[in-house]
Structure formats: structure tokens, C-alpha cells
Scaffold this motif. Structure first.
Motif, PDB file in Angstrom:
ATOM      1  N   GLY A   8       0.821  -1.217   0.000  1.00 35.91           N
ATOM      2  CA  GLY A   8       0.000   0.000   0.000  1.00 35.91           C
ATOM      3  C   GLY A   8       0.843   1.251   0.000  1.00 35.91           C
ATOM      4  O   GLY A   8       0.513   2.238  -0.683  1.00 35.91           O
ATOM      5  N   LEU A   9       1.957   1.208   0.756  1.00 38.37           N
ATOM      6  CA  LEU A   9       2.843   2.363   0.787  1.00 38.37           C
ATOM      7  C   LEU A   9       3.457   2.610  -0.589  1.00 38.37           C
ATOM      8  O   LEU A   9       3.554   3.766  -1.034  1.00 38.37           O
ATOM      9  CB  LEU A   9       3.949   2.129   1.820  1.00 38.37           C
ATOM     10  N   LEU A  10       3.839   1.540  -1.278  1.00 42.68           N
ATOM     11  CA  LEU A  10       4.416   1.696  -2.605  1.00 42.68           C
ATOM     12  C   LEU A  10       3.398   2.235  -3.597  1.00 42.68           C
ATOM     13  O   LEU A  10       3.700   3.096  -4.438  1.00 42.68           O
ATOM     14  CB  LEU A  10       4.964   0.346  -3.085  1.00 42.68           C
ATOM     15  N   THR A  11       2.158   1.757  -3.477  1.00 39.77           N
ATOM     16  CA  THR A  11       1.093   2.265  -4.366  1.00 39.77           C
ATOM     17  C   THR A  11       0.835   3.742  -4.108  1.00 39.77           C
ATOM     18  O   THR A  11       0.666   4.537  -5.050  1.00 39.77           O
ATOM     19  CB  THR A  11      -0.190   1.454  -4.146  1.00 39.77           C
ATOM     20  N   LEU A  22       1.463   7.696  -6.452  1.00 34.27           N
ATOM     21  CA  LEU A  22       0.487   8.768  -6.690  1.00 34.27           C
ATOM     22  C   LEU A  22       1.021  10.144  -6.310  1.00 34.27           C
ATOM     23  O   LEU A  22       0.340  11.150  -6.528  1.00 34.27           O
ATOM     24  CB  LEU A  22      -0.792   8.475  -5.889  1.00 34.27           C
ATOM     25  N   LEU A  23       2.214  10.178  -5.738  1.00 31.81           N
ATOM     26  CA  LEU A  23       2.777  11.470  -5.359  1.00 31.81           C
ATOM     27  C   LEU A  23       3.171  12.257  -6.603  1.00 31.81           C
ATOM     28  O   LEU A  23       3.523  11.675  -7.636  1.00 31.81           O
ATOM     29  CB  LEU A  23       3.999  11.265  -4.459  1.00 31.81           C
ATOM     30  N   PRO A  24       3.120  13.595  -6.513  1.00 27.92           N
ATOM     31  CA  PRO A  24       3.518  14.410  -7.672  1.00 27.92           C
ATOM     32  C   PRO A  24       4.996  14.243  -7.954  1.00 27.92           C
ATOM     33  O   PRO A  24       5.788  13.948  -7.058  1.00 27.92           O
ATOM     34  CB  PRO A  24       3.181  15.834  -7.224  1.00 27.92           C
ATOM     35  N   PRO A  25       5.398  14.430  -9.217  1.00 32.90           N
ATOM     36  CA  PRO A  25       6.810  14.285  -9.577  1.00 32.90           C
ATOM     37  C   PRO A  25       7.678  15.244  -8.763  1.00 32.90           C
ATOM     38  O   PRO A  25       7.272  16.346  -8.415  1.00 32.90           O
ATOM     39  CB  PRO A  25       6.834  14.616 -11.068  1.00 32.90           C
ATOM     40  N   GLY A  26       8.910  14.760  -8.484  1.00 30.13           N
ATOM     41  CA  GLY A  26       9.840  15.580  -7.718  1.00 30.13           C
ATOM     42  C   GLY A  26      10.853  14.709  -6.989  1.00 30.13           C
ATOM     43  O   GLY A  26      10.686  13.492  -6.858  1.00 30.13           O
ATOM     44  N   ARG A  27      11.878  15.375  -6.509  1.00 29.78           N
ATOM     45  CA  ARG A  27      12.927  14.637  -5.808  1.00 29.78           C
ATOM     46  C   ARG A  27      12.428  13.966  -4.542  1.00 29.78           C
ATOM     47  O   ARG A  27      12.745  12.786  -4.297  1.00 29.78           O
ATOM     48  CB  ARG A  27      14.083  15.601  -5.488  1.00 29.78           C
ATOM     49  N   PRO A  28      11.626  14.631  -3.707  1.00 24.78           N
ATOM     50  CA  PRO A  28      11.104  13.947  -2.514  1.00 24.78           C
ATOM     51  C   PRO A  28      10.292  12.712  -2.869  1.00 24.78           C
ATOM     52  O   PRO A  28      10.379  11.684  -2.192  1.00 24.78           O
ATOM     53  CB  PRO A  28      10.257  15.029  -1.840  1.00 24.78           C
ATOM     54  N   VAL A  52      10.916   8.765  -1.686  1.00 27.67           N
ATOM     55  CA  VAL A  52       9.904   7.941  -1.027  1.00 27.67           C
ATOM     56  C   VAL A  52       9.675   6.653  -1.806  1.00 27.67           C
ATOM     57  O   VAL A  52       9.606   5.555  -1.238  1.00 27.67           O
ATOM     58  CB  VAL A  52       8.589   8.737  -0.870  1.00 27.67           C
ATOM     59  N   ARG A  53       9.545   6.768  -3.138  1.00 20.92           N
ATOM     60  CA  ARG A  53       9.315   5.571  -3.944  1.00 20.92           C
ATOM     61  C   ARG A  53      10.527   4.614  -3.869  1.00 20.92           C
ATOM     62  O   ARG A  53      10.355   3.402  -3.799  1.00 20.92           O
ATOM     63  CB  ARG A  53       9.035   5.969  -5.397  1.00 20.92           C
ATOM     64  N   ASP A  54      11.715   5.213  -3.881  1.00 19.78           N
ATOM     65  CA  ASP A  54      12.915   4.366  -3.806  1.00 19.78           C
ATOM     66  C   ASP A  54      12.979   3.607  -2.490  1.00 19.78           C
ATOM     67  O   ASP A  54      13.257   2.401  -2.455  1.00 19.78           O
ATOM     68  CB  ASP A  54      14.155   5.241  -3.975  1.00 19.78           C
ATOM     69  N   ARG A  55      12.725   4.268  -1.374  1.00 23.13           N
ATOM     70  CA  ARG A  55      12.765   3.599  -0.069  1.00 23.13           C
ATOM     71  C   ARG A  55      11.627   2.588   0.073  1.00 23.13           C
ATOM     72  O   ARG A  55      11.797   1.522   0.676  1.00 23.13           O
ATOM     73  CB  ARG A  55      12.699   4.633   1.051  1.00 23.13           C
ATOM     74  N   ALA A  56      10.465   2.907  -0.465  1.00 28.48           N
ATOM     75  CA  ALA A  56       9.341   1.968  -0.401  1.00 28.48           C
ATOM     76  C   ALA A  56       9.652   0.715  -1.210  1.00 28.48           C
ATOM     77  O   ALA A  56       9.349  -0.415  -0.795  1.00 28.48           O
ATOM     78  CB  ALA A  56       8.069   2.644  -0.911  1.00 28.48           C
TER      79      ALA A  56
END
Length: 449
Positions: A234-237, A241-247, A251-255
Motif C-alpha cells: 500500500g505504501l508503494l502504491t 500517486l505522489l507528484p513528480p519531484g525529488r522527494p 519515497v518511492r525508492d525507499r518503499a
């Protein structure tokens, strides 16, 4: 300085001990019996000589002195000084005079009232000497028989104990290889109960306790990883959905890293349960490795020295190759080389090599190696590769390559992982023959994941 180690079996130790004790007892008894018999025969000979000289003395006391045919001498100058001392004390006596390599001489003497000394002497009786020689021969034969019988008894008893211990050692080694259902007590068998059975029961109890603890740890690990799978997914999904950007990328990389960790932990738990079975297919090993390496990392060259067909599980073999390549790329240095020779696959990098601790102890979960090979992994890659190799009936070894002119103990020419595929596919019970060890390996071990 290396200590000299002598390896001998229990059978021969017991045989030597029994033979040594039997020889000591036989020697002691033989000496006691020989000395007692010799003393008795000598005492008898002295009594005979003393009786003869007393009889001769009575003949000298008559109106006419008579020798009585005993060859009695008066005031013999050769009389031993021990007897002469007794004569001075007016006491009769006998004496045994020993001679080198000759029978002993038996002396007897009595003092007379007029101051003369009657004496006679003679050799030890031949009949007594024959009796003593026959007794010595019988004692020697008996002693040799006792020692030989002791050796035979030691071989019999020691052989039985040695067989039981070898069976116990083989069963314990089988358990150590992962066949935890085996029992040492059942392996040694036998009707007589001794300390070997106590040892077998203790090993079986230890095995059961370790199995219970390992199973409990595996179950807890699997349960935790399974429970984490849903929220991590769920966290990866949600991260997608987060807007593009470095943060968002962080988050996606750590998930994704967390999801990979959860999947790896679940895979390790399945491998630990020993319930995994290979789905076997006949494949050309060189062609398969070439295609898979090209798909995983096109920059890695593959050299097929000798093609061979193997019966293995392609999916698990690909998983092993992926983890070995990932480990080489992450902790080693290019170039990474892959060689296929028959049923053997070697993957080598040219980095600092595997740490000594990992070569000694093998793959350890969540240990990523020394600081000179530090990375971002979780230490599960080679643990999974080794587990998948066991499922395939293969063996995975690790060593460091030695550059020219460098001793094998100081090998730093890169890390080499060697996958030995078995000649025969593993059975349903998981048993399989192990390939021979490589004589050219300077140092074998296992490394980090």
C-alpha cells in the motif's frame, strides 16, 4: 609451530590397552611362578645335600670313619666363605653358588666336635633343571596366548564400539547437513546399551531443541514479513500517486527497497523450512547462462569452455546468477567475468575480495561485509543464493583469487563464486551427491549477500 597429531581408532586403542595389561599381568605372574618354583627346587636340593652331609657325619662318628659314598671332604679349602662363617659359629648349613651360564652348585657343611668341617657339593640336579625349563616354556606359551587373546578381544570389543561411534558420527553429520528428521539413536542400533546410546540420545535431544528454536524463529520471521507485505504494498502504491519531484523519488525508492527486503525475508523463511522443491528441466547450461547473463547485464562476458546438459530448475538457477552478479557489481570492481565449464559456473570480479570472516563463517543474514565492501544491501543476497543452491542439490563456494606471486593466504585478486551443479538431480527427499572439491582453490569459504 604445528603440533604433531596422531590419529588412531578406538578399536586399536582398546586392543593395545588390553594387550598391554594382559602382557603386564602375564609377565608378573610368570616371574612370580618362576621364582617360586626355582626357590622350591633349590630349597629341596639344599635339603638333600644337607641330609647327605649329616648322614656322612654319622659315618665319621663310628669306630672307623666312612665316607658313605657321598664324596664328603674334610676342611675343603674351596668352602664358600658364607658357609665358613657358619662353621665358625658351630652351625650346620647349606649354600647355593651361582655361576655364569652354568648350573648352580649346591653346598652343604656341618662342623665336628674336633674342629673339622665336613662338606660336600654338587651341581643342581638335571631333573630339577628340566622341570624348571619346561615350566618356563609353559609360562612363555601361556603369556603369548594371553596377549594374543587380549588383542583379539580388544579388536572385537573395540571394533563394535568403533562401528557404533562411526554410525553415530555419520548420522550426526547427516543431521548437520540439514536432514533433521534422522535420529542418531536409530542409526547406531544394537541390543546392548552403553555410553554410546547416552551420547546418541543427547545429540537427538540437542537436534530437537535446535530444530524447535530454528522453526520458531523462522515462523516469527515469516509472520512478520507476511504482515509487512500488505502495508508495504500500500505504501508503494501511495508513493506512485505522489507528484513528480525529488522527494517523491526518494519515497518511492525507499518503499521499493522495503518491499524487496520483505520479499527476500519471505524467501529466506521458505528456504529455511526445507519445504522447497525444484521443478527440474533438462537445459544446456552454457547456452542458458549466456542468455540469462545477457538479459541481466549485457556488459558481463560469458565464456563457455565446455557445454554440458544438466537437469535443474531454471528459475532457481537464474535467481542464483542474479544474486551473484548483483553481489559482484555492488561490492567488487569490473571487469566481472563468467565462465561455464561443464557443470561448473564461476563468477569473478576484480575487487578487494571477500572478507576473511565471511570466508570462514559463510553467508550471514543482514551482514553486508567489511567497510571496504560496504554497500546498500541487506546481507540476504548470498544467503538466498546458497539456499537456492541447496534446493538444486548444488554447492556454492566462495574464495579469493591470488595474483601471481602472492601467497594463497593473502589472496586479494578479486572474489570468485563457484556454483557446482550435481551430476544427478536431487531426489524428492532432497538427497544428492556433492561434487568434488577444487584442488586449485587457494581459500574456500562463503561471503556476504
Amino acid at each position: 609451530m604445528k603440533r604433531l597429531v596422531l590419529r588412531t581408532g578406538v578399536r586399536w586403542k582398546i586392543s593395545i590397552a588390553i594387550a598391554a595389561v594382559g602382557a603386564l599381568i602375564a609377565l608378573t605372574l610368570s616371574l612370580v611362578v618362576h621364582n617360586a618354583a626355582q626357590g622350591a627346587l633349590l630349597d629341596n636340593a639344599r635339603d638333600v645335600q644337607l641330609e647327605r652331609v649329616r648322614t656322612a657325619e654319622r659315618g665319621f662318628e663310628g669306630p672307623k670313619s666312612k665316607n658313605q659314598g657321598f664324596n664328603v671332604k674334610v676342611n675343603d679349602p674351596d668352602l664358600p666363605k658364607e658357609l665358613r662363617r657358619l662353621m665358625d659359629e658351630k652351625r650346620r648349613g647349606s649354600y647355593v653358588e651361582t655361576r655364569d651360564d652354568e648350573p648352580p652348585v649346591i653346598w652343604a657343611a656341618v662342623p665336628r666336635a674336633n674342629g673339622d668341617v665336613l662338606s660336600l657339593h654338587g651341581d643342581f640336579p638335571e631333573r630339577s633343571a628340566v622341570i624348571l625349563r619346561n615350566l618356563d616354556r609353559a609360562l612363555i606359551i601361556g603369556s603369548v596366548s594371553v596377549v594374543a587373546g587380549g588383542c583379539a578381544l580388544g579388536v572385537l570389543i573395540g571394533g563394535q564400539l568403533s562401528r557404533r561411534l562411526r554410525k553415530a558420527a555419520a548420522a550426526a553429520a547427516n543431521v548437520a547437513e540439514g536432514h533433521t528428521s534422522g535420529r542418531v539413536r536409530d542409526a547406531i542400533g544394537g541390543v546392548v546399551r552403553d555410553e554410546t546410546d547416552d551420547l546418541a540420545r543427547a545429540i537427538d535431544a540437542l537436534t530437537d531443541a535446535l530444530n524447535a528454536r530454528i522453526e520458531a524463529e523462522r515462523r516469527v520471521t515469516a509472520d512478520i514479513a507476511h504482515e509487512l507485505r500488505t502495508p508495504v504494498t500500500g505504501l508503494l502504491t501511495a508513493a506512485e500517486l505522489l507528484p513528480p519531484g525529488r522527494p517523491s523519488e526518494l519515497v518511492r525508492d525507499r518503499a521499493q527497497a522495503m518491499r524487496t527486503l520483505v520479499e527476500d525475508v519471505l524467501e529466506v523463511a521458505r528456504l529455511d523450512s526445507a519445504s522447497e522443491r525444484a521443478e527440474l528441466q533438462e537445459i544446456a547450461l552454457g547456452e542458458f547462462v549466456t542468455r540469462r547473463i545477457a538479459a541481466l547485464n549485457p556488459d558481463v562476458p560469458v565464456q563457455v569452455v565446455h557445454e554440458s546438459w544438466v537437469n535443474t530448475d531454471p528459475r532457481r538457477l537464474e535467481r542464483i546468477l542474479l544474486n551473484l552478479l548483483t553481489n559482484a557489481a555492488k561490492y567488487g570492481k569490473p571487469p566481472v567475468e563468467v565462465t561455464v565449464e561443464g557443470r561448473v559456473v564461476r563468477i569473478r570480479d576484480h575487487g578487494p575480495g571477500f572478507p576473511d570472516a565471511l570466508l570462514r563463517e559463510g553467508p550471514s543474514r543482514f551482514r553486508t561485509g567489511a567497510s571496504d565492501r560496504a554497500g546498500t544491501g541487506h546481507g540476504l543476497g548470498l544467503t538466498i543464493a546458497a539456499g537456492q543452491a541447496r534446493v538444486l542439490g548444488a554447492r556454492l563456494t566462495f574464495r579469493n583469487a591470488a595474483p601471481k606471486g602472492v601467497p594463497a593466504s593473502e589472496a586479494t585478486g578479486g572474489a570468485i563464486a563457484v556454483l557446482w551443479l550435481p551430476e544427478h538431480a536431487p531426489t524428492a527427499g532432497g538427497s544428492f551427491p556433492l561434487p568434488p572439491s577444487s584442488p586449485a582453490s587457494p581459500a574456500r569459504g562463503r561471503a556476504k549477500g
